[in-house]
Design a protein around this motif. Structure first.
Motif, PDB file in Angstrom:
ATOM      1  N   GLU A   1      -1.253  10.653   2.177  1.00 41.51           N
ATOM      2  CA  GLU A   1      -2.544  10.119   1.777  1.00 41.51           C
ATOM      3  C   GLU A   1      -2.456   8.637   1.437  1.00 41.51           C
ATOM      4  O   GLU A   1      -1.393   8.128   1.089  1.00 41.51           O
ATOM      5  N   MET A   2      -3.630   7.985   1.568  1.00 49.05           N
ATOM      6  CA  MET A   2      -3.762   6.561   1.264  1.00 49.05           C
ATOM      7  C   MET A   2      -5.146   6.364   0.650  1.00 49.05           C
ATOM      8  O   MET A   2      -6.098   7.044   1.046  1.00 49.05           O
ATOM      9  N   HIS A   3      -5.261   5.443  -0.304  1.00 46.45           N
ATOM     10  CA  HIS A   3      -6.566   5.162  -0.900  1.00 46.45           C
ATOM     11  C   HIS A   3      -7.551   4.637   0.148  1.00 46.45           C
ATOM     12  O   HIS A   3      -7.178   3.791   0.980  1.00 46.45           O
ATOM     13  N   VAL A   4      -8.776   5.122   0.083  1.00 49.17           N
ATOM     14  CA  VAL A   4      -9.864   4.568   0.882  1.00 49.17           C
ATOM     15  C   VAL A   4     -10.072   3.133   0.411  1.00 49.17           C
ATOM     16  O   VAL A   4     -10.100   2.862  -0.793  1.00 49.17           O
ATOM     17  N   GLY A   5     -10.162   2.198   1.345  1.00 48.25           N
ATOM     18  CA  GLY A   5     -10.381   0.795   1.006  1.00 48.25           C
ATOM     19  C   GLY A   5      -9.118  -0.004   0.733  1.00 48.25           C
ATOM     20  O   GLY A   5      -9.198  -1.210   0.501  1.00 48.25           O
ATOM     21  N   ALA A   6      -7.950   0.636   0.760  1.00 47.02           N
ATOM     22  CA  ALA A   6      -6.702  -0.097   0.514  1.00 47.02           C
ATOM     23  C   ALA A   6      -6.400  -1.086   1.629  1.00 47.02           C
ATOM     24  O   ALA A   6      -5.760  -2.110   1.405  1.00 47.02           O
ATOM     25  N   VAL A   7      -6.843  -0.754   2.831  1.00 49.10           N
ATOM     26  CA  VAL A   7      -6.634  -1.621   3.990  1.00 49.10           C
ATOM     27  C   VAL A   7      -7.973  -1.816   4.702  1.00 49.10           C
ATOM     28  O   VAL A   7      -8.883  -1.005   4.558  1.00 49.10           O
TER      29      VAL A   7
ATOM     30  N   GLY B   1      -8.593   8.759  -7.259  1.00 45.94           N
ATOM     31  CA  GLY B   1      -9.668   8.172  -6.470  1.00 45.94           C
ATOM     32  C   GLY B   1      -9.732   8.768  -5.080  1.00 45.94           C
ATOM     33  O   GLY B   1      -9.016   9.706  -4.725  1.00 45.94           O
ATOM     34  N   GLU B   2     -10.618   8.201  -4.275  1.00 45.41           N
ATOM     35  CA  GLU B   2     -10.878   8.720  -2.932  1.00 45.41           C
ATOM     36  C   GLU B   2      -9.738   8.353  -1.978  1.00 45.41           C
ATOM     37  O   GLU B   2      -9.266   7.216  -1.974  1.00 45.41           O
ATOM     38  N   VAL B   3      -9.304   9.328  -1.195  1.00 41.07           N
ATOM     39  CA  VAL B   3      -8.200   9.118  -0.248  1.00 41.07           C
ATOM     40  C   VAL B   3      -8.589   9.613   1.135  1.00 41.07           C
ATOM     41  O   VAL B   3      -9.516  10.407   1.291  1.00 41.07           O
ATOM     42  N   ILE B   4      -7.864   9.118   2.123  1.00 48.33           N
ATOM     43  CA  ILE B   4      -7.886   9.723   3.454  1.00 48.33           C
ATOM     44  C   ILE B   4      -6.495  10.293   3.674  1.00 48.33           C
ATOM     45  O   ILE B   4      -5.511   9.805   3.106  1.00 48.33           O
ATOM     46  N   SER B   5      -6.411  11.342   4.480  1.00 44.68           N
ATOM     47  CA  SER B   5      -5.116  11.991   4.654  1.00 44.68           C
ATOM     48  C   SER B   5      -4.823  12.264   6.116  1.00 44.68           C
ATOM     49  O   SER B   5      -5.716  12.284   6.958  1.00 44.68           O
ATOM     50  N   GLU B   6      -3.558  12.470   6.374  1.00 46.28           N
ATOM     51  CA  GLU B   6      -3.064  12.783   7.724  1.00 46.28           C
ATOM     52  C   GLU B   6      -2.026  13.883   7.588  1.00 46.28           C
ATOM     53  O   GLU B   6      -1.052  13.739   6.846  1.00 46.28           O
ATOM     54  N   GLU B   7      -2.247  14.980   8.301  1.00 46.02           N
ATOM     55  CA  GLU B   7      -1.289  16.083   8.287  1.00 46.02           C
ATOM     56  C   GLU B   7      -0.227  15.842   9.352  1.00 46.02           C
ATOM     57  O   GLU B   7      -0.512  15.277  10.400  1.00 46.02           O
ATOM     58  N   TYR B   8       0.993  16.267   9.062  1.00 41.29           N
ATOM     59  CA  TYR B   8       2.070  16.134  10.039  1.00 41.29           C
ATOM     60  C   TYR B   8       3.006  17.321   9.956  1.00 41.29           C
ATOM     61  O   TYR B   8       3.039  18.028   8.953  1.00 41.29           O
TER      62      TYR B   8
ATOM     63  N   VAL C   1       0.857  -1.187   0.000  1.00 40.13           N
ATOM     64  CA  VAL C   1       0.000   0.000   0.000  1.00 40.13           C
ATOM     65  C   VAL C   1       0.892   1.235   0.000  1.00 40.13           C
ATOM     66  O   VAL C   1       1.665   1.448   0.938  1.00 40.13           O
ATOM     67  N   PRO C   2       0.804   2.057  -1.075  1.00 36.08           N
ATOM     68  CA  PRO C   2       1.605   3.280  -1.101  1.00 36.08           C
ATOM     69  C   PRO C   2       1.004   4.380  -0.238  1.00 36.08           C
ATOM     70  O   PRO C   2      -0.199   4.608  -0.263  1.00 36.08           O
ATOM     71  N   MET C   3       1.841   5.022   0.537  1.00 34.04           N
ATOM     72  CA  MET C   3       1.476   6.176   1.360  1.00 34.04           C
ATOM     73  C   MET C   3       2.093   7.374   0.650  1.00 34.04           C
ATOM     74  O   MET C   3       3.327   7.502   0.627  1.00 34.04           O
ATOM     75  N   ARG C   4       1.234   8.241   0.059  1.00 31.86           N
ATOM     76  CA  ARG C   4       1.720   9.253  -0.868  1.00 31.86           C
ATOM     77  C   ARG C   4       1.496  10.676  -0.391  1.00 31.86           C
ATOM     78  O   ARG C   4       0.677  10.936   0.477  1.00 31.86           O
ATOM     79  N   LYS C   5       2.215  11.573  -1.040  1.00 33.31           N
ATOM     80  CA  LYS C   5       2.023  13.001  -0.820  1.00 33.31           C
ATOM     81  C   LYS C   5       0.703  13.416  -1.484  1.00 33.31           C
ATOM     82  O   LYS C   5       0.182  12.692  -2.328  1.00 33.31           O
ATOM     83  N   PRO C   6       0.146  14.573  -1.097  1.00 31.72           N
ATOM     84  CA  PRO C   6      -1.163  14.991  -1.616  1.00 31.72           C
ATOM     85  C   PRO C   6      -1.236  15.053  -3.135  1.00 31.72           C
ATOM     86  O   PRO C   6      -0.268  15.395  -3.807  1.00 31.72           O
ATOM     87  N   LYS C   7      -2.430  14.682  -3.627  1.00 28.60           N
ATOM     88  CA  LYS C   7      -2.785  14.785  -5.048  1.00 28.60           C
ATOM     89  C   LYS C   7      -1.962  13.867  -5.955  1.00 28.60           C
ATOM     90  O   LYS C   7      -1.783  14.141  -7.131  1.00 28.60           O
ATOM     91  N   LYS C   8      -1.452  12.768  -5.403  1.00 26.99           N
ATOM     92  CA  LYS C   8      -0.691  11.802  -6.198  1.00 26.99           C
ATOM     93  C   LYS C   8      -1.490  10.525  -6.455  1.00 26.99           C
ATOM     94  O   LYS C   8      -1.161   9.774  -7.355  1.00 26.99           O
ATOM     95  N   LEU C   9      -2.501  10.270  -5.625  1.00 33.45           N
ATOM     96  CA  LEU C   9      -3.304   9.061  -5.780  1.00 33.45           C
ATOM     97  C   LEU C   9      -4.638   9.407  -6.447  1.00 33.45           C
ATOM     98  O   LEU C   9      -5.322  10.333  -6.010  1.00 33.45           O
TER      99      LEU C   9
END
Length: 183
Positions: free
Chosen positions: A114-120, A97-104, A87-95
Motif C-alpha cells: 500500500e501507498m498513501h493516496v496523494g503521496a505521488v 489515511g487513505e491508501v491504494i493497494s496492489e496485490e502480488y 515514499v514508503p510502500m507498506r504492508k496492509p493496515k500500516k499507513l
C-alpha cells in the motif's frame, strides 16, 4: 573512488564482505542475506548509500519509493542526498489515511502493498529501492502501484540480487541496478 586491478570499485568488495549469510534461515534450504551486519559497518553502509547517490544524482528523480521494511533503511538517505521525497510502500493496515493497494503473489499465497493516496503525482519520476531482489514480486507490485497513478519508474535498485531466482526477468523493461549479486 578507489579501484582494484580489474578496474572494479573497491567499495563493492567492502559491501559484499559486510553482508552475513545465514544458512537455513528462516527455513531449511534458504541462504539468508543478512544486511544487519552491513549496517553495523559505518564505512560499508556509507559506501552503499554513496554508490546509489552517485548513480541517481542529477537524474531528475523526484520520488524514492522504499519497500517495507529494509527499503526504509536505504531509501531516506538516498532521497535526501538527491533532493527527492521518500515514499514508503507498506504492508496492509500500516499507513494511516487513505491508501491504494496492489496485490502480488508469493510462493504460497498473496500479499498486498500500500501507498498513501496523494503521496505521488502523475508525471513524477521514481526510483524503487529495496535491500534484495529474489523472485521480483514485491518490486513488480511497487512498479504497478506507482504506474497506476501515472508515475514513471526510472529504475529499481537493490543492494543484493539472488540471481538464480530470476527476479530481474519479471521486471520486463524496467532497469535494475544492484551492488552485489549472489547465487
Amino acid at each position: 573512488m578507489a579501484t582494484d586491478q580489474e578496474g572494479k570499485d573497491d567499495r563493492i568488495a567492502r559491501i559484499s564482505s559486510a553482508i552475513r549469510v545465514i544458512p537455513d534461515f528462516p527455513k531449511p534450504g534458504i541462504m539468508f542475506q543478512d544486511i544487519t551486519t552491513l549496517l553495523l559497518d559505518p564505512k560499508a553502509f556509507k559506501d552503499t548509500i554513496d554508490l546509489f547517490v552517485e548513480r541517481y544524482k542529477g537524474k531528475d528523480i523526484s520520488v524514492v519509493a522504499g519497500i517495507e521494511a529494509r527499503g526504509f533503511i536505504f531509501g531516506p538517505p538516498i532521497a535526501l542526498a538527491i533532493g527527492a521525497k521518500f515514499v514508503p510502500m507498506r504492508k496492509p493496515k500500516k499507513l494511516p489515511g487513505e491508501v491504494i493497494s496492489e496485490e502480488y503473489s508469493l510462493e504460497y499465497g498473496t500479499d498486498k502493498m500500500e501507498m498513501h493516496v496523494g503521496a505521488v503525482q502523475a508525471g513524477e519520476r521514481a526510483l524503487v529501492i529495496d535491500d534484495l531482489i529474489a523472485t521480483g514480486g514485491t518490486l513488480c507490485a511497487a512498479i504497478r502501484l506507482l504506474e497506476r497513478v501515472g508515475v514513471h519508474v526510472v529504475e529499481c535498485a537493490c543492494v543484493i540480487e539472488l540471481a538464480d531466482l530470476k527476479g530481474r526477468e519479471r521486471l520486463g523493461d524496467k532497469q535494475l541496478f544492484v551492488l552485489v549479486s549472489s547465487l
